[in-house]
Design a protein around this motif. Sequence first.
Motif, PDB file in Angstrom:
ATOM      1  N   VAL A  15     -21.562 -38.149  44.239  1.00 26.16           N
ATOM      2  CA  VAL A  15     -22.611 -36.371  43.744  1.00 26.16           C
ATOM      3  C   VAL A  15     -21.456 -35.823  43.060  1.00 26.16           C
ATOM      4  O   VAL A  15     -21.873 -34.911  41.771  1.00 26.16           O
ATOM      5  CB  VAL A  15     -22.257 -36.089  45.386  1.00 26.16           C
ATOM      6  CG1 VAL A  15     -23.218 -33.562  44.798  1.00 26.16           C
ATOM      7  CG2 VAL A  15     -23.353 -36.189  46.333  1.00 26.16           C
ATOM      8  N   ARG A  16     -19.700 -35.657  42.497  1.00 33.37           N
ATOM      9  CA  ARG A  16     -19.494 -35.087  41.946  1.00 33.37           C
ATOM     10  C   ARG A  16     -19.974 -36.061  39.870  1.00 33.37           C
ATOM     11  O   ARG A  16     -19.800 -35.075  39.875  1.00 33.37           O
ATOM     12  CB  ARG A  16     -18.216 -35.729  41.939  1.00 33.37           C
ATOM     13  CG  ARG A  16     -17.224 -35.209  41.232  1.00 33.37           C
ATOM     14  CD  ARG A  16     -15.366 -35.650  41.323  1.00 33.37           C
ATOM     15  NE  ARG A  16     -14.980 -35.263  42.376  1.00 33.37           N
ATOM     16  CZ  ARG A  16     -12.926 -35.146  42.074  1.00 33.37           C
ATOM     17  NH1 ARG A  16     -13.034 -36.641  41.750  1.00 33.37           N
ATOM     18  NH2 ARG A  16     -12.649 -34.864  43.587  1.00 33.37           N
ATOM     19  N   VAL A  17     -20.324 -37.629  39.990  1.00 31.61           N
ATOM     20  CA  VAL A  17     -20.163 -38.052  38.686  1.00 31.61           C
ATOM     21  C   VAL A  17     -21.753 -37.241  38.253  1.00 31.61           C
ATOM     22  O   VAL A  17     -22.528 -36.949  37.406  1.00 31.61           O
ATOM     23  CB  VAL A  17     -20.556 -38.800  39.590  1.00 31.61           C
ATOM     24  CG1 VAL A  17     -21.153 -39.872  37.480  1.00 31.61           C
ATOM     25  CG2 VAL A  17     -19.371 -39.884  39.836  1.00 31.61           C
ATOM     26  N   LEU A  18     -22.695 -36.853  39.357  1.00 32.77           N
ATOM     27  CA  LEU A  18     -24.067 -36.813  39.327  1.00 32.77           C
ATOM     28  C   LEU A  18     -23.897 -35.145  38.701  1.00 32.77           C
ATOM     29  O   LEU A  18     -24.810 -34.731  37.429  1.00 32.77           O
ATOM     30  CB  LEU A  18     -24.954 -36.418  40.537  1.00 32.77           C
ATOM     31  CG  LEU A  18     -25.597 -38.032  40.593  1.00 32.77           C
ATOM     32  CD1 LEU A  18     -25.999 -37.777  41.637  1.00 32.77           C
ATOM     33  CD2 LEU A  18     -26.130 -38.830  39.924  1.00 32.77           C
ATOM     34  N   SER A  19     -22.518 -34.277  39.335  1.00 36.45           N
ATOM     35  CA  SER A  19     -22.716 -32.584  39.050  1.00 36.45           C
ATOM     36  C   SER A  19     -22.216 -32.744  37.384  1.00 36.45           C
ATOM     37  O   SER A  19     -22.222 -32.031  37.115  1.00 36.45           O
ATOM     38  CB  SER A  19     -21.798 -32.148  39.915  1.00 36.45           C
ATOM     39  OG  SER A  19     -21.173 -31.359  39.771  1.00 36.45           O
ATOM     40  N   ILE A  20     -21.170 -33.452  37.137  1.00 38.00           N
ATOM     41  CA  ILE A  20     -20.087 -33.864  36.276  1.00 38.00           C
ATOM     42  C   ILE A  20     -22.044 -33.689  35.388  1.00 38.00           C
ATOM     43  O   ILE A  20     -22.086 -33.141  33.666  1.00 38.00           O
ATOM     44  CB  ILE A  20     -19.629 -34.498  36.053  1.00 38.00           C
ATOM     45  CG1 ILE A  20     -18.008 -34.938  36.907  1.00 38.00           C
ATOM     46  CG2 ILE A  20     -19.174 -34.608  34.388  1.00 38.00           C
ATOM     47  CD1 ILE A  20     -17.645 -34.631  36.390  1.00 38.00           C
ATOM     48  N   ILE A  21     -22.678 -35.104  35.771  1.00 38.38           N
ATOM     49  CA  ILE A  21     -23.936 -35.674  34.483  1.00 38.38           C
ATOM     50  C   ILE A  21     -24.719 -34.514  33.986  1.00 38.38           C
ATOM     51  O   ILE A  21     -25.423 -33.907  33.459  1.00 38.38           O
ATOM     52  CB  ILE A  21     -24.560 -36.380  34.472  1.00 38.38           C
ATOM     53  CG1 ILE A  21     -23.216 -37.454  35.026  1.00 38.38           C
ATOM     54  CG2 ILE A  21     -25.761 -36.527  34.133  1.00 38.38           C
ATOM     55  CD1 ILE A  21     -23.900 -39.199  35.230  1.00 38.38           C
ATOM     56  N   ALA A  22     -25.007 -33.684  34.834  1.00 37.46           N
ATOM     57  CA  ALA A  22     -26.121 -32.730  35.049  1.00 37.46           C
ATOM     58  C   ALA A  22     -25.504 -30.995  34.772  1.00 37.46           C
ATOM     59  O   ALA A  22     -26.283 -30.552  33.283  1.00 37.46           O
ATOM     60  CB  ALA A  22     -26.336 -31.883  36.417  1.00 37.46           C
ATOM     61  N   CYS A  23     -24.127 -31.131  34.439  1.00 39.39           N
ATOM     62  CA  CYS A  23     -23.010 -30.040  33.792  1.00 39.39           C
ATOM     63  C   CYS A  23     -23.212 -30.486  32.234  1.00 39.39           C
ATOM     64  O   CYS A  23     -22.853 -29.558  30.956  1.00 39.39           O
ATOM     65  CB  CYS A  23     -22.186 -29.725  34.243  1.00 39.39           C
ATOM     66  SG  CYS A  23     -21.942 -29.224  35.324  1.00 39.39           S
ATOM     67  N   LEU A  24     -23.189 -31.476  32.178  1.00 40.66           N
ATOM     68  CA  LEU A  24     -23.063 -32.006  30.341  1.00 40.66           C
ATOM     69  C   LEU A  24     -24.021 -31.914  29.808  1.00 40.66           C
ATOM     70  O   LEU A  24     -24.481 -31.554  28.802  1.00 40.66           O
ATOM     71  CB  LEU A  24     -22.372 -33.745  30.488  1.00 40.66           C
ATOM     72  CG  LEU A  24     -21.325 -33.795  30.559  1.00 40.66           C
ATOM     73  CD1 LEU A  24     -20.851 -35.528  31.103  1.00 40.66           C
ATOM     74  CD2 LEU A  24     -20.004 -32.966  30.279  1.00 40.66           C
ATOM     75  N   LEU A  25     -25.455 -32.338  30.592  1.00 43.12           N
ATOM     76  CA  LEU A  25     -26.750 -32.165  29.896  1.00 43.12           C
ATOM     77  C   LEU A  25     -27.829 -30.498  29.716  1.00 43.12           C
ATOM     78  O   LEU A  25     -27.785 -30.179  28.832  1.00 43.12           O
ATOM     79  CB  LEU A  25     -28.001 -32.049  31.325  1.00 43.12           C
ATOM     80  CG  LEU A  25     -27.571 -34.382  30.926  1.00 43.12           C
ATOM     81  CD1 LEU A  25     -29.332 -34.290  32.104  1.00 43.12           C
ATOM     82  CD2 LEU A  25     -28.304 -34.781  29.992  1.00 43.12           C
ATOM     83  N   VAL A  26     -26.885 -29.866  30.800  1.00 42.57           N
ATOM     84  CA  VAL A  26     -27.488 -28.252  30.418  1.00 42.57           C
ATOM     85  C   VAL A  26     -26.340 -27.799  29.463  1.00 42.57           C
ATOM     86  O   VAL A  26     -27.007 -26.550  28.733  1.00 42.57           O
ATOM     87  CB  VAL A  26     -26.724 -27.528  31.271  1.00 42.57           C
ATOM     88  CG1 VAL A  26     -26.709 -25.677  32.046  1.00 42.57           C
ATOM     89  CG2 VAL A  26     -27.330 -27.533  32.646  1.00 42.57           C
ATOM     90  N   PHE A  27     -24.485 -28.167  29.481  1.00 47.65           N
ATOM     91  CA  PHE A  27     -24.536 -27.626  28.101  1.00 47.65           C
ATOM     92  C   PHE A  27     -25.219 -28.555  27.124  1.00 47.65           C
ATOM     93  O   PHE A  27     -25.123 -27.307  25.906  1.00 47.65           O
ATOM     94  CB  PHE A  27     -23.327 -28.868  27.869  1.00 47.65           C
ATOM     95  CG  PHE A  27     -21.582 -28.999  27.188  1.00 47.65           C
ATOM     96  CD1 PHE A  27     -21.045 -27.374  26.478  1.00 47.65           C
ATOM     97  CD2 PHE A  27     -22.258 -29.205  25.983  1.00 47.65           C
ATOM     98  CE1 PHE A  27     -20.730 -27.331  25.668  1.00 47.65           C
ATOM     99  CE2 PHE A  27     -21.349 -29.208  25.029  1.00 47.65           C
ATOM    100  CZ  PHE A  27     -20.034 -27.878  24.970  1.00 47.65           C
ATOM    101  N   SER A  28     -25.287 -29.637  26.729  1.00 46.62           N
ATOM    102  CA  SER A  28     -25.891 -29.937  25.310  1.00 46.62           C
ATOM    103  C   SER A  28     -27.329 -29.148  25.002  1.00 46.62           C
ATOM    104  O   SER A  28     -27.473 -28.948  23.694  1.00 46.62           O
ATOM    105  CB  SER A  28     -26.595 -31.644  25.725  1.00 46.62           C
ATOM    106  OG  SER A  28     -25.351 -32.357  25.751  1.00 46.62           O
ATOM    107  N   SER A  29     -28.167 -29.165  26.664  1.00 47.43           N
ATOM    108  CA  SER A  29     -29.828 -28.661  26.095  1.00 47.43           C
ATOM    109  C   SER A  29     -29.040 -26.598  25.750  1.00 47.43           C
ATOM    110  O   SER A  29     -30.547 -26.104  24.835  1.00 47.43           O
ATOM    111  CB  SER A  29     -30.414 -28.168  27.226  1.00 47.43           C
ATOM    112  OG  SER A  29     -29.383 -27.333  28.076  1.00 47.43           O
ATOM    113  N   SER A  30     -28.151 -26.531  25.699  1.00 52.65           N
ATOM    114  CA  SER A  30     -27.924 -24.946  25.716  1.00 52.65           C
ATOM    115  C   SER A  30     -27.830 -24.356  24.363  1.00 52.65           C
ATOM    116  O   SER A  30     -27.730 -23.999  23.856  1.00 52.65           O
ATOM    117  CB  SER A  30     -26.549 -24.602  26.783  1.00 52.65           C
ATOM    118  OG  SER A  30     -26.790 -24.104  27.806  1.00 52.65           O
TER     119      SER A  30
END
Length: 259
Positions: A15-30
């Motif tokens: 779940v931690r790895v998925l959380s980091i991936i989701a944050c990176l995707l939001v960072f890029s999309s922003s």
Amino acid sequence: MLPPRAYVFIGLNGVRVLSIIACLLVFSSSIVTMVHDVEAVNNFVAAGRTNSTSADGLLNCDYIADSTVPNQPAGAFWAVLNRLLIIFQVIVLILSEIGWPLSFFNRFFPVLGSDFGLGALGVVQCLIGAAILSHHVDDFALVSAFFLFSIGCLNILLGLIFREGAKGKRSLTSWREQAKGVLPPPVQRAASSASTLYGAAFSEKGAGNESSERFAGFGFGRQGEKKAGLKGFLISKPIESLPRYAPSNRARASTPAGV
């Protein structure tokens, strides 16, 4: 067959790895959304300088075309500031998930430190996801925000289940800490006392001649008697005693010599 705590460890780190991936995707999309908004604002300003009928239609819209910027005073400023704040929050969440620097989070952001569970982290992720999903965004930002919102709900659920011990169970150093608890408490106390004893012995050995003289023995000779006298102790001659089976002096004196 792995022990149950191993499955908990693997699941929480997944779940931690998925959380980091989701944050990176939001960072890029922003970043991508912010660039598109700036381009749309530039086109809007360029169209406003013309006197055509299409330009009047664009000026009367509530939002600038092909952007998330509202058509109001300082709308572009607040839209860009919103994206910058989302990027900053996502960076903080990524660092908290990595656990660096942990002392900084424990002191300045305790809800993201090691003393709190995953509930606060999930709430922040849900707030960021809801803030992005409340605007009309492109597909990349839409999928990233929805993924972050889902992971936030999962972190809230894990926080309710494991409470404040969730981050300790998923910590990479938790295995070493739990390995120390394999020995029974008496053995641990004996080991700690032995290590303390050896540490004290080595520290006294390197302390110098003064400490060695302090703990040196003087025996029962004149040196010992002299040192004891300087400290106020008196060494007396021990009282002579005989074993129980030996006859007393009176009995030997009263017995005739020829007997």
